[in-house]
Motif scaffolding. Structure first.
Motif, PDB file in Angstrom:
ATOM      1  N   GLY A 320     -18.567 -97.292  -5.707  1.00 55.24           N
ATOM      2  CA  GLY A 320     -19.137 -96.933  -7.013  1.00 55.24           C
ATOM      3  C   GLY A 320     -18.594 -95.609  -7.536  1.00 55.24           C
ATOM      4  N   TRP A 321     -19.489 -94.687  -7.876  1.00 52.72           N
ATOM      5  CA  TRP A 321     -19.044 -93.392  -8.403  1.00 52.72           C
ATOM      6  C   TRP A 321     -18.839 -92.349  -7.306  1.00 52.72           C
ATOM      7  CZ3 TRP A 321     -22.349 -89.552  -7.032  1.00 52.72           C
ATOM      8  CH2 TRP A 321     -23.697 -89.875  -6.842  1.00 52.72           C
ATOM      9  N   PHE A 322     -19.182 -92.657  -6.067  1.00 52.11           N
ATOM     10  CA  PHE A 322     -19.038 -91.688  -4.972  1.00 52.11           C
ATOM     11  C   PHE A 322     -17.562 -91.465  -4.645  1.00 52.11           C
ATOM     12  CE2 PHE A 322     -23.096 -93.888  -4.372  1.00 52.11           C
ATOM     13  CZ  PHE A 322     -23.975 -92.814  -4.331  1.00 52.11           C
ATOM     14  N   ASP A 323     -17.192 -90.222  -4.426  1.00 53.64           N
ATOM     15  CA  ASP A 323     -15.826 -89.921  -3.999  1.00 53.64           C
ATOM     16  C   ASP A 323     -15.838 -88.828  -2.947  1.00 53.64           C
ATOM     17  OD1 ASP A 323     -16.199 -87.502  -5.327  1.00 53.64           O
ATOM     18  OD2 ASP A 323     -15.036 -88.085  -7.079  1.00 53.64           O
ATOM     19  N   HIS A 324     -14.649 -88.413  -2.524  1.00 46.91           N
ATOM     20  CA  HIS A 324     -14.541 -87.467  -1.410  1.00 46.91           C
ATOM     21  C   HIS A 324     -15.069 -86.078  -1.751  1.00 46.91           C
ATOM     22  CE1 HIS A 324     -11.012 -86.539  -3.848  1.00 46.91           C
ATOM     23  NE2 HIS A 324     -10.946 -85.381  -3.241  1.00 46.91           N
ATOM     24  N   THR A 325     -15.214 -85.758  -3.045  1.00 46.12           N
ATOM     25  CA  THR A 325     -15.673 -84.425  -3.426  1.00 46.12           C
ATOM     26  C   THR A 325     -17.172 -84.259  -3.227  1.00 46.12           C
ATOM     27  OG1 THR A 325     -16.067 -85.059  -5.741  1.00 46.12           O
ATOM     28  CG2 THR A 325     -13.846 -84.297  -5.153  1.00 46.12           C
ATOM     29  N   GLY A 326     -17.924 -85.378  -3.290  1.00 44.12           N
ATOM     30  CA  GLY A 326     -19.369 -85.309  -3.125  1.00 44.12           C
ATOM     31  C   GLY A 326     -20.112 -84.815  -4.342  1.00 44.12           C
ATOM     32  N   THR A 327     -19.410 -84.587  -5.451  1.00 39.54           N
ATOM     33  CA  THR A 327     -20.076 -84.110  -6.665  1.00 39.54           C
ATOM     34  C   THR A 327     -20.836 -85.256  -7.335  1.00 39.54           C
ATOM     35  OG1 THR A 327     -18.059 -84.516  -7.947  1.00 39.54           O
ATOM     36  CG2 THR A 327     -18.393 -82.298  -7.066  1.00 39.54           C
ATOM     37  N   LYS A 328     -22.056 -84.977  -7.769  1.00 38.83           N
ATOM     38  CA  LYS A 328     -22.883 -86.007  -8.381  1.00 38.83           C
ATOM     39  C   LYS A 328     -22.764 -85.955  -9.901  1.00 38.83           C
ATOM     40  CE  LYS A 328     -26.335 -86.092  -4.672  1.00 38.83           C
ATOM     41  NZ  LYS A 328     -27.779 -85.963  -4.321  1.00 38.83           N
ATOM     42  N   PRO A 329     -22.784 -87.112 -10.540  1.00 37.79           N
ATOM     43  CA  PRO A 329     -22.750 -87.126 -12.008  1.00 37.79           C
ATOM     44  C   PRO A 329     -24.042 -86.557 -12.583  1.00 37.79           C
ATOM     45  CG  PRO A 329     -23.107 -89.331 -11.137  1.00 37.79           C
ATOM     46  CD  PRO A 329     -22.813 -88.458  -9.967  1.00 37.79           C
ATOM     47  N   ASN A 330     -23.950 -86.041 -13.798  1.00 37.62           N
ATOM     48  CA  ASN A 330     -25.120 -85.416 -14.431  1.00 37.62           C
ATOM     49  C   ASN A 330     -26.146 -86.434 -14.906  1.00 37.62           C
ATOM     50  OD1 ASN A 330     -24.116 -82.753 -14.147  1.00 37.62           O
ATOM     51  ND2 ASN A 330     -22.739 -83.102 -15.887  1.00 37.62           N
ATOM     52  N   ASP A 331     -25.683 -87.612 -15.278  1.00 37.65           N
ATOM     53  CA  ASP A 331     -26.600 -88.642 -15.764  1.00 37.65           C
ATOM     54  C   ASP A 331     -25.996 -90.015 -15.510  1.00 37.65           C
ATOM     55  OD1 ASP A 331     -24.637 -88.985 -17.799  1.00 37.65           O
ATOM     56  OD2 ASP A 331     -25.624 -87.452 -19.017  1.00 37.65           O
ATOM     57  N   GLU A 332     -26.747 -91.043 -15.889  1.00 34.41           N
ATOM     58  CA  GLU A 332     -26.306 -92.429 -15.644  1.00 34.41           C
ATOM     59  C   GLU A 332     -25.045 -92.767 -16.435  1.00 34.41           C
ATOM     60  OE1 GLU A 332     -28.041 -96.855 -16.527  1.00 34.41           O
ATOM     61  OE2 GLU A 332     -29.444 -95.398 -15.662  1.00 34.41           O
ATOM     62  N   LYS A 333     -24.909 -92.208 -17.621  1.00 29.93           N
ATOM     63  CA  LYS A 333     -23.741 -92.482 -18.446  1.00 29.93           C
ATOM     64  C   LYS A 333     -22.471 -91.949 -17.779  1.00 29.93           C
ATOM     65  CE  LYS A 333     -21.883 -91.775 -23.100  1.00 29.93           C
ATOM     66  NZ  LYS A 333     -22.109 -91.144 -24.437  1.00 29.93           N
ATOM     67  N   GLU A 334     -22.550 -90.739 -17.239  1.00 33.50           N
ATOM     68  CA  GLU A 334     -21.389 -90.160 -16.553  1.00 33.50           C
ATOM     69  C   GLU A 334     -21.071 -90.939 -15.287  1.00 33.50           C
ATOM     70  OE1 GLU A 334     -19.978 -86.048 -14.306  1.00 33.50           O
ATOM     71  OE2 GLU A 334     -21.705 -85.982 -15.679  1.00 33.50           O
ATOM     72  N   ALA A 335     -22.113 -91.384 -14.572  1.00 36.11           N
ATOM     73  CA  ALA A 335     -21.904 -92.173 -13.357  1.00 36.11           C
ATOM     74  C   ALA A 335     -21.196 -93.484 -13.679  1.00 36.11           C
ATOM     75  CB  ALA A 335     -23.243 -92.449 -12.673  1.00 36.11           C
ATOM     76  N   LEU A 336     -21.618 -94.123 -14.757  1.00 37.77           N
ATOM     77  CA  LEU A 336     -21.000 -95.383 -15.154  1.00 37.77           C
ATOM     78  C   LEU A 336     -19.543 -95.183 -15.555  1.00 37.77           C
ATOM     79  CD1 LEU A 336     -21.647 -98.383 -15.586  1.00 37.77           C
ATOM     80  CD2 LEU A 336     -22.238 -97.831 -17.957  1.00 37.77           C
ATOM     81  N   GLN A 337     -19.269 -94.086 -16.256  1.00 38.32           N
ATOM     82  CA  GLN A 337     -17.895 -93.811 -16.664  1.00 38.32           C
ATOM     83  C   GLN A 337     -17.002 -93.541 -15.454  1.00 38.32           C
ATOM     84  OE1 GLN A 337     -16.717 -94.167 -19.828  1.00 38.32           O
ATOM     85  NE2 GLN A 337     -14.744 -93.978 -18.764  1.00 38.32           N
ATOM     86  N   ARG A 338     -17.554 -92.854 -14.467  1.00 45.49           N
ATOM     87  CA  ARG A 338     -16.796 -92.614 -13.232  1.00 45.49           C
ATOM     88  C   ARG A 338     -16.419 -93.926 -12.564  1.00 45.49           C
ATOM     89  NH1 ARG A 338     -18.859 -88.035  -9.073  1.00 45.49           N
ATOM     90  NH2 ARG A 338     -19.306 -86.369 -10.545  1.00 45.49           N
ATOM     91  N   CYS A 339     -17.393 -94.847 -12.494  1.00 46.57           N
ATOM     92  CA  CYS A 339     -17.134 -96.159 -11.887  1.00 46.57           C
ATOM     93  C   CYS A 339     -16.021 -96.884 -12.622  1.00 46.57           C
ATOM     94  CB  CYS A 339     -18.401 -97.007 -11.900  1.00 46.57           C
ATOM     95  SG  CYS A 339     -19.708 -96.401 -10.843  1.00 46.57           S
ATOM     96  N   LYS A 340     -16.075 -96.844 -13.950  1.00 45.43           N
ATOM     97  CA  LYS A 340     -15.055 -97.516 -14.747  1.00 45.43           C
ATOM     98  C   LYS A 340     -13.684 -96.893 -14.523  1.00 45.43           C
ATOM     99  CE  LYS A 340     -18.169 -99.073 -18.439  1.00 45.43           C
ATOM    100  NZ  LYS A 340     -18.533 -98.950 -19.878  1.00 45.43           N
ATOM    101  N   ASP A 341     -13.630 -95.580 -14.453  1.00 37.85           N
ATOM    102  CA  ASP A 341     -12.356 -94.889 -14.244  1.00 37.85           C
ATOM    103  C   ASP A 341     -11.770 -95.202 -12.871  1.00 37.85           C
ATOM    104  OD1 ASP A 341     -12.640 -93.794 -16.744  1.00 37.85           O
ATOM    105  OD2 ASP A 341     -13.375 -91.841 -16.035  1.00 37.85           O
ATOM    106  N   ARG A 342     -12.630 -95.195 -11.843  1.00 40.42           N
ATOM    107  CA  ARG A 342     -12.148 -95.462 -10.489  1.00 40.42           C
ATOM    108  C   ARG A 342     -11.674 -96.912 -10.358  1.00 40.42           C
ATOM    109  NH1 ARG A 342     -15.559 -94.312  -5.779  1.00 40.42           N
ATOM    110  NH2 ARG A 342     -13.622 -93.796  -4.757  1.00 40.42           N
ATOM    111  N   TYR A 343     -12.408 -97.811 -11.010  1.00 44.90           N
ATOM    112  CA  TYR A 343     -11.982 -99.205 -10.955  1.00 44.90           C
ATOM    113  C   TYR A 343     -10.669 -99.411 -11.717  1.00 44.90           C
ATOM    114  CZ  TYR A 343     -11.609-104.155 -11.815  1.00 44.90           C
ATOM    115  OH  TYR A 343     -11.120-105.428 -11.899  1.00 44.90           O
ATOM    116  N   ALA A 344     -10.548 -98.794 -12.877  1.00 44.90           N
ATOM    117  CA  ALA A 344      -9.315 -98.925 -13.667  1.00 44.90           C
ATOM    118  C   ALA A 344      -8.115 -98.421 -12.887  1.00 44.90           C
ATOM    119  CB  ALA A 344      -9.463 -98.164 -14.984  1.00 44.90           C
ATOM    120  N   GLU A 345      -8.306 -97.329 -12.138  1.00 43.61           N
ATOM    121  CA  GLU A 345      -7.218 -96.795 -11.316  1.00 43.61           C
ATOM    122  C   GLU A 345      -6.853 -97.768 -10.195  1.00 43.61           C
ATOM    123  OE1 GLU A 345      -6.170 -92.852  -8.567  1.00 43.61           O
ATOM    124  OE2 GLU A 345      -8.078 -92.980  -9.643  1.00 43.61           O
ATOM    125  N   ALA A 346      -7.869 -98.366  -9.572  1.00 42.56           N
ATOM    126  CA  ALA A 346      -7.607 -99.334  -8.500  1.00 42.56           C
ATOM    127  C   ALA A 346      -6.987-100.616  -9.046  1.00 42.56           C
ATOM    128  CB  ALA A 346      -8.910 -99.654  -7.761  1.00 42.56           C
TER     129      ALA A 346
END
Length: 495
Positions: A320-346
């Protein structure tokens, strides 16, 4: 008219001239000190312009040149004609018989910026299960560890103190599949009793009554990707009864029943493009449209049971949005965007690829969204392939086989790269480190081994179990490896 005969003196002169010319050619070849190259990204973008590079340049020196061109300090791997350059350019060109008269297009692939260190020692040997441990699983953020056993229980372990945390009871058969939701909030378990239980990993309590999933054992579970469903309330299950079901876990009901397989479904994956992939002992792989439950296509080619499958996007979907840095998203919208970005990269340019392993001793690489024809057939193993796994970056495939070897393949083309030998028993599972540089294998010989992907050699052996090691998992944060064995012990390994 008969041909004119040359005198011995003329023949000697001719031979000397020929020898001189050959020596001159060899000398000119040996005098090649540079080659003309250009650096190209996987997407076809040329970095800088073509340039002359010393023929004895190493991958590290190529990286320094590329870092200068791109004005960064990132690590890269380099490929020529789809083969990775591991030593000097000169040795690579000689070994692969590459012509140097034209410009050499060197493809560069970014490696993970972070580096996972190999585990080297067992820090805890945890008793508790009364039968063999069949599955171990870390949560997406690496804070929870679950193990499932033939004793019908699931145990949750505190990874920081490496002590028992909760015992989850409810199943009446072997627990053989565990999956954390991509947001880490729910643990789903499937058993030979045909039931699915849903647990809160923090409290160890069941979330609702069990789902009566299948008439026979539950073989595999897969959550809908987080970037497609932020609520994480959809789950797919595959049964020994040949059925795949899609569940709404909040309502506890079946949304879709996917039927068509004529034998047990051994593995199911929920892809990031809205498709569900199921592999079966009926020798086929089916691609389903998750939204409607319709069958998109059937992938055929295997001549025996299909045992396992893996997606090139598996790691991004699992974490999901978890990565090696351990930084948490500020809200659900940022978490969802992180997931989309990580998936797009993969997902990348190659798309979402699927690899399947079978009892027919082969694996197949597919682009299942686009075609029913395989990208490549991966052959070379001598016995059934039990487990297949894409590396987190999608560049490699590892296949674990009962012939006591693991084979490494190119994740985009299926080209054979290397064979890892060292185990003296069948290999049951493999698992990648988060940076895709290391691979851990578990075996019937009671040991695990760590392999270095760059050198293609064994890095560490991890003995300690007293019997066959059925299950292994590497925490997404790279800090720990967990293993479960027939000896009923869970072991945690660290550096």
């Amino acid at each position: 008219m008969p041909p004119l005969k040359r005198s011995k003196m003329e023949e000697a002169d001719a031979e000397q001239t020929s020898t001189t010319m050959n020596d001159s050619d060899n000398e000119s070849e040996s005098c090649v000190t540079t080659v003309i190259t250009k650096f190209i990204s996987p997407d076809g973008i040329v970095a800088g312009t073509q340039m002359a590079i010393p023929i004895n340049a190493t991958p590290l020196q190529l990286q320094l040149i590329l870092n200068t061109l791109l004005k960064n300090d990132h690590p890269y791997s380099f490929f020529l004609e789809n083969v990775e350059i591991l030593n000097t350019l000169e040795s690579f060109i000689t070994e692969n018989n590459i012509k140097t008269e034209s410009v050499l297009p060197i493809i560069y692939q970014p490696q993970a910026i972070f580096r996972v260190r190999s585990v080297t020692r067992c820090t805890s040997s945890l008793p508790g299960h009364s039968e063999a441990i069949l599955v171990v699983r870390f949560s997406p953020d690496g804070t929870h560890l679950a193990s499932g056993s033939g004793d019908t229980t699931i145990r949750l372990w505190d990874v920081n103190t490496e002590t028992p945390q909760h015992v989850l009871k409810g199943h009446k058969g072997w627990v053989q599949t565990l999956e954390f939701s991509p947001n880490g909030a729910v643990l789903a378990s499937g058993s030979m009793d045909g039931l699915i239980w849903l647990w809160n990993p923090r409290s160890g309590k069941s979330i609702r009554r069990p789902l009566k999933a299948h008439t026979k054992g539950v073989m595999s579970l897969a959550w809908q990707p987080l970037h497609r469903n932020s609520k994480c309330d959809r789950l797919a299950s595959a049964g020994k009864d040949g059925i795949v079901k899609i569940w709404h876990i909040g309502q506890g009901r079946v949304l879709k029943t996917l039927s068509g397989h004529t034998a047990a479904v051994t593995c199911v994956r929920w892809g990031g493009e809205g498709f569900i992939y199921s592999v079966s002992r009926d020798q086929t792989i089916r691609v389903w449209i998750a939204e409607t439950g319709e069958l998109k296509r059937i992938l055929e080619g295997h001549a025996h049971w299909v045992n396992h499958c893996s997606l090139s996007t598996d790691y991004a979907l699992r974490t999901g949005w978890f990565d090696h840095t351990g930084t948490k998203p500020n809200d659900e919208k940022e978490a969802l965007q992180r997931c989309k970005d990580r998936y797009a990269e993969a997902f990348g340019k190659q798309g979402e690829l699927l690899v399947s392993g079978s009892d027919d001793h082969t694996a197949y690489l597919w682009n299942p969204i686009l075609s029913a024809k395989p990208v490549n057939r991966l052959f070379g193993h001598q016995q059934p392939i039990n487990y297949v796994s894409f590396s987190p970056n999608g560049r490699f495939i590892a296949t674990a086989c009962f012939d006591k070897s693991v084979r490494l393949w190119d994740g985009r083309t299926g080209k054979y790269l290397a064979t890892f030998r060292g185990h003296v028993g069948a290999i049951y599972q493999v698992c990648w480190s988060a940076d895709s540089r290391l691979l851990v294998t578990s075996s019937k010989d009671s040991t695990m081994k760590i392999w270095d992907i760059q050198t293609r050699k064994q890095l560490t052996e991890l003995p300690g179990h007293a019997d066959e090691v059925y299950a292994v998992d590497w925490s997404p944060d790279g800090q720990r490896v967990a293993s479960g064995s027939k000896d009923r012990f869970l072991k945690i390994w660290r550096r």
